[in-house]
Design a protein around this motif. Structure first.
Motif, short mmCIF file in Angstrom:
data_model
loop_
_atom_site.label_atom_id
_atom_site.label_comp_id
_atom_site.label_asym_id
_atom_site.label_seq_id
_atom_site.Cartn_x
_atom_site.Cartn_y
_atom_site.Cartn_z
N GLU A 14 0.88 -1.25 0.02
CA GLU A 14 0.04 -0.05 0.07
C GLU A 14 0.93 1.10 0.08
OE1 GLU A 14 -3.27 2.28 3.00
OE2 GLU A 14 -2.48 0.23 3.43
N HIS A 15 2.04 1.33 0.77
CA HIS A 15 2.71 2.40 0.90
C HIS A 15 3.86 2.41 -0.04
CE1 HIS A 15 0.51 3.88 4.37
NE2 HIS A 15 0.50 2.69 4.84
N ASN A 16 3.93 1.48 -0.72
CA ASN A 16 5.11 1.46 -1.79
C ASN A 16 6.45 1.55 -1.10
OD1 ASN A 16 6.04 1.00 -4.61
ND2 ASN A 16 6.11 3.30 -4.72
N VAL A 17 6.72 0.60 -0.37
CA VAL A 17 8.02 0.39 0.54
C VAL A 17 8.87 -0.29 -0.55
CG1 VAL A 17 8.94 -0.65 2.54
CG2 VAL A 17 6.89 0.68 2.88
N ARG A 18 10.16 0.50 -0.50
CA ARG A 18 11.11 -0.03 -1.25
C ARG A 18 11.91 -1.04 -0.61
NH1 ARG A 18 13.56 -2.71 -3.97
NH2 ARG A 18 14.80 -2.14 -5.81
N PHE A 19 12.60 -0.95 0.50
CA PHE A 19 13.21 -1.74 1.41
C PHE A 19 12.71 -1.84 2.85
CE2 PHE A 19 16.30 0.00 -1.65
CZ PHE A 19 16.95 -0.92 -2.31
N ILE A 20 12.88 -2.95 3.25
CA ILE A 20 12.55 -3.37 4.66
C ILE A 20 13.68 -3.62 5.42
CG2 ILE A 20 11.03 -4.54 6.28
CD1 ILE A 20 10.22 -4.79 2.60
N ARG A 21 14.06 -2.95 6.34
CA ARG A 21 15.44 -3.14 7.36
C ARG A 21 15.26 -4.00 8.59
NH1 ARG A 21 18.85 0.21 4.86
NH2 ARG A 21 18.04 2.06 3.67
N LEU A 22 15.72 -5.03 8.38
CA LEU A 22 15.80 -5.89 9.46
C LEU A 22 16.62 -5.63 10.65
CD1 LEU A 22 15.14 -9.27 7.52
CD2 LEU A 22 13.42 -7.65 8.10
N TRP A 23 16.41 -5.27 11.87
CA TRP A 23 17.20 -4.87 12.91
C TRP A 23 17.10 -5.97 14.09
CZ3 TRP A 23 15.21 0.73 14.14
CH2 TRP A 23 15.57 1.72 13.26
N PHE A 24 18.51 -5.99 14.39
CA PHE A 24 18.79 -6.85 15.61
C PHE A 24 20.08 -6.40 16.38
CE2 PHE A 24 21.01 -8.71 12.15
CZ PHE A 24 22.01 -9.34 12.68
N THR A 25 20.31 -6.75 17.38
CA THR A 25 21.72 -6.46 18.26
C THR A 25 22.50 -7.50 18.22
OG1 THR A 25 20.53 -6.48 20.17
CG2 THR A 25 20.31 -4.50 19.12
N ASP A 26 23.70 -7.16 18.59
CA ASP A 26 24.79 -8.03 18.77
C ASP A 26 24.76 -8.03 20.57
OD1 ASP A 26 26.29 -5.86 19.88
OD2 ASP A 26 27.71 -6.04 18.17
N VAL A 27 25.92 -8.86 21.20
CA VAL A 27 25.72 -8.90 22.68
C VAL A 27 26.06 -7.50 23.34
CG1 VAL A 27 26.67 -10.19 24.87
CG2 VAL A 27 26.02 -11.49 22.59
N SER A 28 26.67 -6.80 22.72
CA SER A 28 27.24 -5.37 23.33
C SER A 28 26.11 -4.43 23.12
CB SER A 28 28.49 -5.14 22.42
OG SER A 28 29.48 -6.05 22.59
N GLY A 29 25.12 -4.80 22.32
CA GLY A 29 24.00 -3.89 22.24
C GLY A 29 24.09 -2.87 21.22
#
Length: 442
Positions: A14-29
């Motif tokens: 619907e919003h014509n999103v071009r990229f989806i960023r997948l976020w996560f963290t390492d053990v240090s944050g």
């Protein structure tokens, strides 16, 4: 595919999103990110996205390198800025092994396990943070010190436009990402600001804190300044605290509330306080994970260096804020040791487990302290039985190495990496020669 995942796919179209960023963290944050196009979204939900876990700090060993990130559809939001010139979105991810088991070293998974433990006891864990950070000019002083963008102090209405417009833009972007803000203001240090987020469950809040850092850093870039979450960036000014207000709920009922108690805290709330106080020294390496963290704690400002609790006592490690008898849902405690450079997933997990240990083992809460602890002499504190937090990262590491609570909370792999990483930081710090040392007449 569940309903939330279907909603995400529909919203992307619907919003014509071009990229989806997948976020996560390492053990240090540290926040990590991988971008996928919409065509890969369904596969990401179903099978996850594979990556080399051994290349991410603390996630896996080389011989177990293959890892998979799976996006959490409930965290989907369109980013309020378009880095690529086209709409982008983000989702936080959980990390799994190739056989679809949760990775034991995933910080988000560490917090999930702590929350599951609380849920088995009938509790949900609610958190409300006060996040402090500095804004500096891009150039530095000739002596190398950062230069604050203003000379304001607590609650000042600074006439220079940067601080006002900065907070306005940051708050607007946070709200566009579905992160509700309670209020924002100038803090006590020059160029220091604070943004307080509205209360939510601890996992959502940890995600929100990672998003807040990203938003603040993005706004800083757009406004030509630098943002710092460093615990103690300036020698003679307050550090960046991350005070967190906490409560346990049983369904819709605040388990911390007791209208008959002098502090309006229930027996559960008292034992939760007792658990955190008893384990506060050993969890300091997680709640205050950097060399610089201890310069904030021991700077003599309102950061707590001593293990005590009290009503509205801002020199205590744990403060019981005031609230009216008609606001039982607001019963809470405030933990004041955290700094803004913390890994929120790990910190929330060890604090929660410390509090639960107090409840499960029936710890007795010590007598409250309602005087300025920093103004007491060492002898007075000794007589009153007030212990100290570790004075350095090295002292905190030695306590953490013996901590069954941290080992059980983080899990074997994350615990091992965390200790090795902190020892590396301490050893690297010990080898530095500072301007202070050079200034001494030898």
């Amino acid at each position: 595919m569940d309903t939330q995942q279907e909603h995400v796919i529909a919203a992307v179209e619907e919003h014509n999103v071009r990229f989806i960023r997948l976020w996560f963290t390492d053990v240090s944050g540290t926040l990590k990110s991988v971008a996928i196009p919409p065509a890969e979204l369904e596969n990401a939900f179903n099978s996850g996205i594979g990556f080399d876990g051994s290349a991410i700090e603390g996630l896996s060993r080389v011989h177990e390198a293959d890892m998979v990130i799976k996006p959490d559809a409930s965290t989907f939001h369109i980013l309020p800025w378009d880095e690529s010139g086209e709409p982008c979105a983000r989702m936080f991810c959980d990390i799994h092994t190739p056989d679809n088991q949760p990775a034991r070293s995933d910080p988000r998974g560490v917090l999930r396990r702590a929350l599951e433990r609380a849920a088995k006891a009938g509790f949900t864990f609610h958190v409300h943070p006060e996040v402090e950070f500095y804004l500096f000019q891009r150039q530095t002083h000739p002596n190398g010190d950062p230069i604050p963008i203003d000379n304001g102090s607590y609650f000042d209405h600074v006439s220079r436009p940067v601080a006002q417009s900065f907070r306005a833009q940051a708050v607007t972007e946070l709200e566009h990402m579905g992160i509700p803000v309670e209020f924002s203001h100038h803090e006590a240090g020059p160029g220091q600001n604070e943004i307080d987020l509205r209360v939510s469950d601890a996992l959502t809040m940890a995600d929100n804190l990672m998003s807040l850092r990203t938003v603040v850093e993005h706004v800083a870039i757009t406004q030509g300044v630098e943002a710092s979450f460093m615990p103690k960036p300036l020698i003679d000014q307050p550090g960046n605290g991350l005070h967190i207000h906490m409560s346990l709920f049983e369904g819709e009922t605040n388990a911390f509330y007791d209208p008959l108690n002098d502090y309006k805290l229930s027996d559960i709330g008292m034992k939760f306080v007792a658990g955190i106080l008893r384990h506060s020294r050993e969890i300091s390496a997680v709640t205050n994970q950097h060399v610089n963290s201890y310069k904030r704690l021991w700077a003599g400002d309102e950061a707590p260096a001593y293990i005590a609790w009290g009503r509205n006592n801002r020199s205590a490690l744990i403060r019981v804020p005031s609230f009216t008898s008609t606001e039982g849902h607001s019963a809470r405690i405030e933990y004041r040791a955290l700094d803004s450079a913390v890994n929120p997933y790990l910190a929330f997990a060890v604090i929660l487990n410390a509090g639960l240990a107090g409840i499960e083992n029936g710890y007795d809460v010590p007598e409250s302290i309602d005087t300025n602890i920093n103004a007491l002499s060492a002898r007075e504190r000794h007589i009153m039985g007030i212990e100290e937090l570790p004075s350095s990262l090295h002292s905190a590491i030695k306590l953490a190495q013996k901590s069954e609570l941290i080992a059980a909370t983080l899990g074997e792999d994350a615990f091992d990496y965390f200790l090795r990483n902190k020892l590396w930081e301490w050893d690297a710090y010990r080898q530095q020669v500072t301007a202070f040392e050079r200034s001494i007449q030898y």
